[in-house]
Design a protein around this motif. Sequence first.
Motif, PDB file in Angstrom:
ATOM      1  N   TYR A  18       0.832  -1.205   0.000  1.00 58.08           N
ATOM      2  CA  TYR A  18       0.000   0.000   0.000  1.00 58.08           C
ATOM      3  C   TYR A  18       0.870   1.260   0.000  1.00 58.08           C
ATOM      4  O   TYR A  18       0.622   2.201  -0.756  1.00 58.08           O
ATOM      5  CB  TYR A  18      -0.929  -0.018   1.219  1.00 58.08           C
ATOM      6  CG  TYR A  18      -1.800   1.204   1.329  1.00 58.08           C
ATOM      7  CD1 TYR A  18      -2.993   1.293   0.622  1.00 58.08           C
ATOM      8  CD2 TYR A  18      -1.423   2.274   2.123  1.00 58.08           C
ATOM      9  CE1 TYR A  18      -3.797   2.419   0.711  1.00 58.08           C
ATOM     10  CE2 TYR A  18      -2.212   3.406   2.227  1.00 58.08           C
ATOM     11  CZ  TYR A  18      -3.400   3.479   1.517  1.00 58.08           C
ATOM     12  OH  TYR A  18      -4.190   4.596   1.602  1.00 58.08           O
ATOM     13  N   ALA A  22       0.763   4.412  -2.646  1.00 57.11           N
ATOM     14  CA  ALA A  22       0.032   5.570  -2.121  1.00 57.11           C
ATOM     15  C   ALA A  22       0.487   6.906  -2.716  1.00 57.11           C
ATOM     16  O   ALA A  22      -0.354   7.736  -3.073  1.00 57.11           O
ATOM     17  CB  ALA A  22       0.106   5.597  -0.595  1.00 57.11           C
ATOM     18  N   ALA A  25      -0.978   7.240  -6.152  1.00 60.61           N
ATOM     19  CA  ALA A  25      -2.435   7.421  -6.047  1.00 60.61           C
ATOM     20  C   ALA A  25      -2.770   8.864  -5.675  1.00 60.61           C
ATOM     21  O   ALA A  25      -3.703   9.455  -6.229  1.00 60.61           O
ATOM     22  CB  ALA A  25      -3.012   6.449  -5.023  1.00 60.61           C
ATOM     23  N   ALA A  26      -2.016   9.421  -4.745  1.00 65.27           N
ATOM     24  CA  ALA A  26      -2.284  10.790  -4.292  1.00 65.27           C
ATOM     25  C   ALA A  26      -2.121  11.792  -5.432  1.00 65.27           C
ATOM     26  O   ALA A  26      -2.920  12.723  -5.560  1.00 65.27           O
ATOM     27  CB  ALA A  26      -1.360  11.145  -3.130  1.00 65.27           C
ATOM     28  N   HIS A  29      -5.139  11.738  -7.449  1.00 62.26           N
ATOM     29  CA  HIS A  29      -6.364  11.959  -6.664  1.00 62.26           C
ATOM     30  C   HIS A  29      -7.235  10.693  -6.621  1.00 62.26           C
ATOM     31  O   HIS A  29      -8.448  10.749  -6.768  1.00 62.26           O
ATOM     32  CB  HIS A  29      -7.158  13.158  -7.199  1.00 62.26           C
ATOM     33  CG  HIS A  29      -6.334  14.392  -7.299  1.00 62.26           C
ATOM     34  ND1 HIS A  29      -5.913  15.087  -6.189  1.00 62.26           N
ATOM     35  CD2 HIS A  29      -5.811  15.035  -8.375  1.00 62.26           C
ATOM     36  CE1 HIS A  29      -5.182  16.118  -6.567  1.00 62.26           C
ATOM     37  NE2 HIS A  29      -5.101  16.111  -7.884  1.00 62.26           N
ATOM     38  N   ILE A  30      -6.569   9.553  -6.421  1.00 65.46           N
ATOM     39  CA  ILE A  30      -7.237   8.253  -6.325  1.00 65.46           C
ATOM     40  C   ILE A  30      -7.140   7.758  -4.889  1.00 65.46           C
ATOM     41  O   ILE A  30      -6.074   7.833  -4.274  1.00 65.46           O
ATOM     42  CB  ILE A  30      -6.579   7.221  -7.270  1.00 65.46           C
ATOM     43  CG1 ILE A  30      -6.827   7.594  -8.731  1.00 65.46           C
ATOM     44  CG2 ILE A  30      -7.065   5.809  -6.985  1.00 65.46           C
ATOM     45  CD1 ILE A  30      -6.054   6.753  -9.726  1.00 65.46           C
ATOM     46  N   GLN A  31      -8.229   7.253  -4.369  1.00 65.70           N
ATOM     47  CA  GLN A  31      -8.246   6.650  -3.043  1.00 65.70           C
ATOM     48  C   GLN A  31      -8.132   5.139  -3.214  1.00 65.70           C
ATOM     49  O   GLN A  31      -9.013   4.509  -3.786  1.00 65.70           O
ATOM     50  CB  GLN A  31      -9.558   6.990  -2.313  1.00 65.70           C
ATOM     51  CG  GLN A  31      -9.676   6.383  -0.927  1.00 65.70           C
ATOM     52  CD  GLN A  31      -8.662   6.955   0.042  1.00 65.70           C
ATOM     53  OE1 GLN A  31      -8.423   8.155   0.081  1.00 65.70           O
ATOM     54  NE2 GLN A  31      -8.062   6.088   0.836  1.00 65.70           N
ATOM     55  N   GLY A  33      -8.333   1.439  -1.966  1.00 60.68           N
ATOM     56  CA  GLY A  33      -9.144   0.774  -0.951  1.00 60.68           C
ATOM     57  C   GLY A  33      -8.326   0.012   0.078  1.00 60.68           C
ATOM     58  O   GLY A  33      -7.297  -0.587  -0.244  1.00 60.68           O
ATOM     59  N   THR A  34      -8.803   0.048   1.319  1.00 57.55           N
ATOM     60  CA  THR A  34      -8.260  -0.768   2.400  1.00 57.55           C
ATOM     61  C   THR A  34      -9.445  -1.312   3.198  1.00 57.55           C
ATOM     62  O   THR A  34     -10.588  -0.909   2.986  1.00 57.55           O
ATOM     63  CB  THR A  34      -7.335   0.039   3.336  1.00 57.55           C
ATOM     64  OG1 THR A  34      -8.080   1.111   3.916  1.00 57.55           O
ATOM     65  CG2 THR A  34      -6.133   0.594   2.590  1.00 57.55           C
ATOM     66  N   ASN A  41     -13.688  -0.305  -6.508  1.00 58.61           N
ATOM     67  CA  ASN A  41     -12.631   0.358  -5.736  1.00 58.61           C
ATOM     68  C   ASN A  41     -11.307   0.295  -6.506  1.00 58.61           C
ATOM     69  O   ASN A  41     -11.061  -0.647  -7.266  1.00 58.61           O
ATOM     70  CB  ASN A  41     -12.415  -0.327  -4.391  1.00 58.61           C
ATOM     71  CG  ASN A  41     -13.464  -0.041  -3.348  1.00 58.61           C
ATOM     72  OD1 ASN A  41     -13.513  -0.716  -2.323  1.00 58.61           O
ATOM     73  ND2 ASN A  41     -14.330   0.934  -3.563  1.00 58.61           N
ATOM     74  N   TYR A  42     -10.468   1.285  -6.277  1.00 61.13           N
ATOM     75  CA  TYR A  42      -9.083   1.201  -6.732  1.00 61.13           C
ATOM     76  C   TYR A  42      -8.338   0.349  -5.718  1.00 61.13           C
ATOM     77  O   TYR A  42      -8.470   0.556  -4.501  1.00 61.13           O
ATOM     78  CB  TYR A  42      -8.460   2.587  -6.847  1.00 61.13           C
ATOM     79  CG  TYR A  42      -8.989   3.339  -8.030  1.00 61.13           C
ATOM     80  CD1 TYR A  42      -8.460   3.143  -9.298  1.00 61.13           C
ATOM     81  CD2 TYR A  42     -10.056   4.224  -7.894  1.00 61.13           C
ATOM     82  CE1 TYR A  42      -8.960   3.826 -10.400  1.00 61.13           C
ATOM     83  CE2 TYR A  42     -10.562   4.906  -8.992  1.00 61.13           C
ATOM     84  CZ  TYR A  42     -10.012   4.697 -10.234  1.00 61.13           C
ATOM     85  OH  TYR A  42     -10.520   5.355 -11.324  1.00 61.13           O
TER      86      TYR A  42
END
Length: 194
Positions: A18, A22, A25-26, A29-31, A33-34, A41-42
């Motif tokens: 992760y 991360a 992803a930031a 602007h992608i969240q 999933g956890t 979900n991405y």
Amino acid sequence: MCGRYFFDLSSNELKEYYEQVAPNAATKHIQVGTNEIFPSNYVVTLGMNKESTIVPGITRWGFEGFKKGQLMINARVETVEEKKTFSKPFKESRCVFPMSGFYEWDSNKQKWLFSNINKTIIYVGGFYRIHKNDSGFQTEAIIMTTKPNKSVVPIHDRMPLLIEKTQINEWLTDLDFARKKLTADMPELTHTKV
């Protein structure tokens, strides 16, 4: 089948995957999933980079379908090479979904979490494609499912295609190995009510 899974950041291995994706992803602007992961979900998947190294990446769980709002999240091992939408990505772009476990519901709608008996990470075989949609290009991934083994069959009639950690490289790079894996027996799992 396999409509949700668990990605637990208390696992050092999953947390490391992760943390590697991360920052990327930031910037997009992608969240990612956890915890409980839902279709669309991405998610973190493992693939092969240009240097032939296994690396985590970000994919969206599910292929956009032909109808608006349709999302295909699973592919059956029995028919993956017969389906036009799945055949080429399976042959050329396999990936692995790392997870803590996956959820299934029984006939009474009771939710169960399936995990490895020794509580290690589960790796699930899948494949991805780069798909053009209205907002540009997007990497989408599918989880493969197979017939259930005796630890899953009392709860559900399908289960994910499990890949041993030591087999990830072969799954990603060797089509003959991947084809053989489609008919392999799955390891026993443990399950708990959620």
